[in-house]
Scaffold this active site. Structure first.
Site, PDB file in Angstrom:
ATOM      1  N   ASP A   1      -5.075  -8.052  -3.166  1.00  0.00           N
ATOM      2  CA  ASP A   1      -5.689  -7.879  -1.942  1.00  0.00           C
ATOM      3  C   ASP A   1      -7.087  -8.825  -1.318  1.00  0.00           C
ATOM      4  O   ASP A   1      -6.880 -10.191  -1.282  1.00  0.00           O
ATOM      5  CB  ASP A   1      -5.272  -6.185  -1.704  1.00  0.00           C
ATOM      6  CG  ASP A   1      -5.057  -6.273  -0.435  1.00  0.00           C
ATOM      7  OD1 ASP A   1      -5.700  -7.137   0.524  1.00  0.00           O
ATOM      8  OD2 ASP A   1      -5.017  -5.039  -0.007  1.00  0.00           O
TER       9      ASP A   1
ATOM     10  N   HIS B   1       0.441  -1.107   0.073  1.00  0.00           N
ATOM     11  CA  HIS B   1       0.127   0.405  -0.087  1.00  0.00           C
ATOM     12  C   HIS B   1       1.054   1.298  -0.040  1.00  0.00           C
ATOM     13  O   HIS B   1       0.618   2.183  -1.052  1.00  0.00           O
ATOM     14  CB  HIS B   1      -0.974   0.005   0.729  1.00  0.00           C
ATOM     15  CG  HIS B   1      -2.280  -1.435   0.407  1.00  0.00           C
ATOM     16  ND1 HIS B   1      -2.661  -1.635   0.031  1.00  0.00           N
ATOM     17  CD2 HIS B   1      -2.318  -2.248   1.914  1.00  0.00           C
ATOM     18  CE1 HIS B   1      -3.413  -2.470   0.505  1.00  0.00           C
ATOM     19  NE2 HIS B   1      -2.762  -2.825   0.940  1.00  0.00           N
TER      20      HIS B   1
HETATM   21 ZN    ZN Z   1      -2.832  -7.068   2.474  1.00  0.00          ZN
END
Ligand code: ZN
Length: 435
Positions: free
Chosen positions: A324, A273
């Protein structure tokens, strides 16, 4: 031994037209040429654009069970990352090993259908529904390995250390399946997982910590110091503003800032991220050679924010993509999200000059590093023939030619344009038909 003739094959320098690829019985490339073979041999003609298989550098397979199912909420109630996390915890608490294996198999098959040949599985659902370790400590990890084998995708299993409920907080009961209380508990789990990985072909090991909030800071430092030195290290970092605020309150540093000051970061690190970084963090993270792992589908779905890709890129930063939560499984969609978010915020087009080349090259090479694979060439002798092939008869591709084919694929295609995905010189699937 087998020959393929690809209408086009992507190399770093561009498309090779009429590429003849010879593979051995294990699907390892023996020769690569634009000249037809001299020996008498059967040749499979593939009327498509073959690219190296996409690398999915961040997956939580169990969350595939809830993709698209947390999109309704009661009017007037708060709906953000943290409320989504509650729904995710409910899903995690219910899942049996059998269900994990089934969900992961479905998820990995879909990844293959979308052109991924490798997945890094960031794994923290370790223990049973009461939070007790299974008799086989690596039970859930083995189910993920088995799912990858059934689906036919290559996996790097990344069992991660999850110790506490938040900065300085005891674990919450609903996090009980994730918890290793001590660093020794975690290393025991890592050892058993390493052993499980050796039982599977096409499987590798990574390790890491869940996040700065989930492991005590001194134990993050020790995990890096005492852990393996030759495999990738993954962790979530700076996904949410609240996480940055909590980090500043508790550690007196922003998450990326703390990591840069306390952990010897290098190209073995894969920080998932990195959504919220200031100017100095962007520059220093790029300089450290640590990779960012961007998950734009999930980051958009959860309202995380926009990664500063243009700035990071201009500082020489390296990054891969991951799916994800699997709200999006199409790498082309995720790469478009990345690019278009930059266009939205800069009011410019073509922020990377040749966007398709930059996006594909970065996500492939950094993605391979996230798997523990340092090979750089797209296709080369001695490496497996892992590819996704786009249909040369698809309307827009038919006339694109080698100059525009990559942008046409990247900016217009979806998975319906895929002829098939190949693992070690075999079709793992062709069209929609699983083989
Ligand atoms: Zn994750």
């Amino acid at each position: 031994m087998k020959y393929f003739q690809f209408k086009y094959l992507l190399q770093q320098e561009g498309w090779l037209q009429n590429a003849y690829v010879k593979t051995d019985q294990h699907g390892i490339i023996q020769s690569l040429s634009t000249t037809p073979p001299q020996e008498a041999a059967a040749i499979e003609y593939v009327n498509g654009f073959a690219m190296p298989g996409f690398q999915n550098a961040h997956s939580h397979a169990f969350q595939f069970a809830m993709a698209g199912m947390a999109e309704k909420h009661k009017p007037g109630t708060k709906d953000d990352f943290w409320s989504w996390r509650e729904a995710m915890y409910e899903c995690a608490l219910r899942m049996t090993p059998d269900e994990m294996e089934q969900v992961a198999t479905d998820c990995y098959k879909e990844m293959l259908r979308c052109g991924y040949t490798n997945v890094a599985e960031f794994h923290y659902l370790h223990h049973d529904q009461n939070g007790k370790p299974y008799t086989n400590l690596a039970e859930m990890g083995e189910r993920l390995l088995s799912a990858a084998k059934t689906a036919g995708i290559k996996i790097t299993l990344v069992p991660v250390f999850y110790q506490q409920g938040g900065f300085g907080m005891e674990p919450q009961p609903r996090q009980r399946r994730f918890i290793s209380k001590t660093i020794d508990d975690y290393f025991h789990l890592l050892d058993d997982t390493a052993h499980a990985v050796t039982k599977f072909d096409h499987a590798r090991l990574g390790f890491g910590v869940h996040s700065l909030r989930a492991v005590k800071s001194q134990d993050i430092i020790r995990t890096v110091e005492q852990g393996p030195k030759d495999i990738p290290f993954h962790l979530h970092a700076a996904e949410q503003l609240k996480e940055v605020e909590d980090s500043v309150a508790f550690l007196k540093k922003r998450p990326i800032e703390w990591l840069l000051e306390n952990v010897p970061m290098n190209d073995r690190f894969h920080l998932v991220h990195c959504t919220h970084m200031n100017d100095s963090e962007v520059a220093e993270l790029a300089k450290s050679k640590a990779h960012a792992v961007l998950c734009p589908g999930t980051e958009g779905n959860l309202g995380d924010g926009i990664f500063r890709l243009t700035d990071f890129y201009h500082h020489g930063g390296r990054w891969s993509i991951g799916t994800d939560s699997h709200i999006s499984l199409n790498p082309l969609e995720d790469l478009r999200w990345l690019d278009y978010a930059q266009r939205f915020t800069t009011h410019k087009r073509n922020t990377f000059d040749d966007g398709a080349t930059v996006l594909v090259n970065n996500t492939l090479l950094a993605g391979r590093r996230a798997m523990g694979n340092s090979s750089q060439a797209y296709f080369e002798v001695g490496q497996p023939l892992d590819a996704v092939v786009y249909d040369a008869k698809a309307p827009l591709l038919e006339n694109a030619g080698s100059n525009h084919a990559l942008p046409v694929i990247l900016y217009t295609a979806d998975s319906s344009k895929i002829l098939g995905t190949m693992i070690n010189g075999r079709w793992a699937l062709q069209g929609r038909a699983y083989i």
